[in-house]
Design an enzyme around this catalytic site. Structure first.
Site, PDB file in Angstrom:
ATOM      1  N   TYR A  54      35.173  43.078  -4.484  1.00  0.00           N
ATOM      2  CA  TYR A  54      33.988  43.151  -5.342  1.00  0.00           C
ATOM      3  C   TYR A  54      33.612  44.601  -5.632  1.00  0.00           C
ATOM      4  O   TYR A  54      33.529  45.431  -4.725  1.00  0.00           O
ATOM      5  CB  TYR A  54      32.791  42.435  -4.704  1.00  0.00           C
ATOM      6  CG  TYR A  54      31.532  42.557  -5.540  1.00  0.00           C
ATOM      7  CD1 TYR A  54      31.460  41.943  -6.781  1.00  0.00           C
ATOM      8  CD2 TYR A  54      30.455  43.328  -5.128  1.00  0.00           C
ATOM      9  CE1 TYR A  54      30.328  42.068  -7.587  1.00  0.00           C
ATOM     10  CE2 TYR A  54      29.325  43.470  -5.906  1.00  0.00           C
ATOM     11  CZ  TYR A  54      29.270  42.834  -7.143  1.00  0.00           C
ATOM     12  OH  TYR A  54      28.165  42.988  -7.935  1.00  0.00           O
ATOM     13  N   GLY A  61      27.928  40.780 -10.550  1.00  0.00           N
ATOM     14  CA  GLY A  61      26.899  39.750 -10.627  1.00  0.00           C
ATOM     15  C   GLY A  61      27.509  38.378 -10.804  1.00  0.00           C
ATOM     16  O   GLY A  61      28.410  37.958 -10.064  1.00  0.00           O
TER      17      GLY A  61
END
Length: 518
Positions: A54, A61
């Site tokens: 990530y 998001g």
């Protein structure tokens, strides 16, 4: 010029104020540069692996499930900055933007963000050049950090968007960077995200509010003492032994300040003279209890600010350990949530509103001939022909009413965003923005009490105010805050009183006699 050195272990509140308000220069320590390089090695090693990470090789998001191929990752980082620079409304003050950028740099230098040393150096160079990105009032929900405000700052680092130069003129950011010999940054994996994922705006505004409120609470102790004196009240309620049996630290400090200001007064203790009264009104007698509660609230807010200043707020963060080539790992977390800061911002707005409220009640007593113990109505020169300070109190009352609205907590609200991925937010930026307005209004409220109390003291004939009170009156008059007399255009007098309080001159005048107040 003062220089602030940024290392890996955070910065102090005084460092933030020096950069935001004092224009201090910034240097990166050797330790910080080494930590930046070490963390970047970890990110580069993870970026080279096929596994998605990530913020390094994924979207953000609600779009975090998409794996981003290496050739698109630089574009991904540019895009997040461009798309998130979506603020609207008036420009935010220069000092707020400088605090915002400096605090982001503080976290970047912690070695937990994976940002390259050259990006951190560019942040310092922009601040040192006096370049201030254009940041707008609206765009932060206080979770995932102050996203839009920080994105506008990151956009300037890329040479895009608009910024204000040291001459105060807004120009394209690329032109300003070129004029100061600063090369725009080319963002790489994780760097765009790291530049905009923090609570830096709300924290910067908290630190500046605490600095301002420290002066204002001392100022309120002084004006409360002047009012007590002008109303011929008793200072016996300020005795240390009375406050020792309810040992809230702020209450004791406030009472001690008032007692120091009143030392040597010939006006106190006359509450049993022509119109006997057993006790003074709450707004006078309980001034230390109310101001003290606000002081203790400030102490808690300072503790929160100190913890945040020592924090590295980012998502994801780079941590030591793990199996990557660089000996570390990148982990998602929720440390960007602004709740700790948002709560104390709201607490301070409540304390400021109550301090303003009690100051206005004292002012009203000075103007009411039925409660002022011999003072003329509205402190007028020729009541009926003159209105005196009648409408000055209206202005003060309007400010107090606004303060009560500003005391409604922003942090009690939450509104979901990002397709319900970010389904609870702090609204800390909003809490900080309204606190700035509250602090501004509180300054004016205290200024009106100062204006009324000094006039009332000069109308008391035959008895001398305390030496500290006389020092305040003399300094105020020298600063353009005029004394008693026939009606005149009041706004300039009130503006002079505002400047006298705002600039710390009220506290400085009292301290020429009392010594340092608490």
């Amino acid at each position: 010029m003062h220089t602030v050195v940024v290392g890996t272990s955070g910065v102090s509140a005084s460092d933030v104020l020096a950069v935001a308000r004092g224009g201090a220069r910034i240097e990166l320590s050797e330790e910080a540069v080494a930590a930046l390089a070490a963390a970047r090695e970890i990110v580069d090693a993870l970026a080279a692996k096929p596994d998605p990470v990530y913020g390094v090789s994924t979207g953000f998001g609600a779009l975090a499930t998409r794996h981003i191929s290496p050739e698109l990752r630089a574009q991904l980082q540019r895009n997040i900055v461009r798309s998130h620079a979506a603020g609207m409304g008036p420009r935010v003050e220069r000092e707020v933007v400088r605090a915002l950028m400096f605090l982001r740099l503080k976290t970047v230098c912690s070695g937990h963000t994976g940002v390259r040393p050259e990006v951190a150096q560019t942040m310092a160079d922009v601040l040192n050049a006096g370049i201030t990105p254009v940041v707008h009032e609206y765009g932060s929900l206080g979770c995932s950090g102050d996203l839009a405000p920080l994105s506008h700052c990151a956009l300037t680092l890329m040479g895009e968007g608009e910024a204000e130069g040291p001459d105060g003129i807004v120009r394209p950011a690329g032109e300003l960077l070129a004029a100061h010999g600063i090369q725009p940054v080319e963002l790489r994996e994780k760097e765009g995200l790291a530049l905009l994922n923090g609570t830096d705006g709300m924290l910067g505004m908290l630190i500046m509010a605490l600095a301002d409120l420290d002066t204002l609470f001392k100022s309120a102790d002084i004006t409360a003492a002047l009012t007590l004196e002008a109303l011929l009240g008793t200072d016996k309620v300020l005795a240390p032994e009375l406050h020792a049996i309810r040992p809230h630290p702020g209450q004791g400090d406030s009472a001690a300040n008032m007692l120091a200001v009143l030392k040597g007064s010939q006006l106190t203790g006359h509450h049993q003279d022509d119109a006997p009264r057993v006790q003074d009104a709450y707004s006078v007698r309980c001034a230390p209890q109310v101001a003290g509660a606000g002081r203790d609230t400030m102490a808690h807010a300072r503790l929160v600010a100190e913890r945040e200043l020592a924090s590295a707020v980012d998502n994801p963060v780079v941590l030591p350990g793990g199996t990557s080539q660089g000996g570390g790992r990148v982990e998602s977390n929720g440390n960007f949530h602004g709740a700790p800061v948002a709560y104390v911002l709201d607490f301070l707005a409540i304390a400021a509103a109550d301090l303003g409220s009690i100051a206005e009640r004292r002012t009203d007593r000075l103007l009411d001939k039925n409660r002022s113990h011999g003072l003329p109505p509205f402190l007028a020169d020729d009541a009926g022909v003159d209105s005196g300070l009648m409408i000055a109190q209206y202005t003060q009352a309007a400010l107090v009413s606004e303060m009560k609205r500003l005391a409604v907590p922003a942090s009690a609200d939450s509104i979901p965003s990002s397709a319900m991925q970010e389904d609870h937010v702090s609204m800390g930026w909003s809490a900080a923005r309204k606190l700035r307005t509250a602090v501004d209004n509180l300054t004016r409220i205290i200024a009106v009490e100062l204006y009324a109390a000094t006039r009332a003291l000069e109308l008391r004939e035959g008895l001398s105010p305390a030496p500290a009170s006389r020092a305040v009156i003399e300094a105020a008059r020298a600063a353009g805050v005029q004394g008693p007399g026939p009606d005149r255009f009041l706004a300039p007098d009130l503006a002079a009183a505002d400047a006298f309080v705002r600039g710390g001159h009220l506290v400085a005048a009292a301290e020429t006699v009392t010594g340092p107040l608490r």
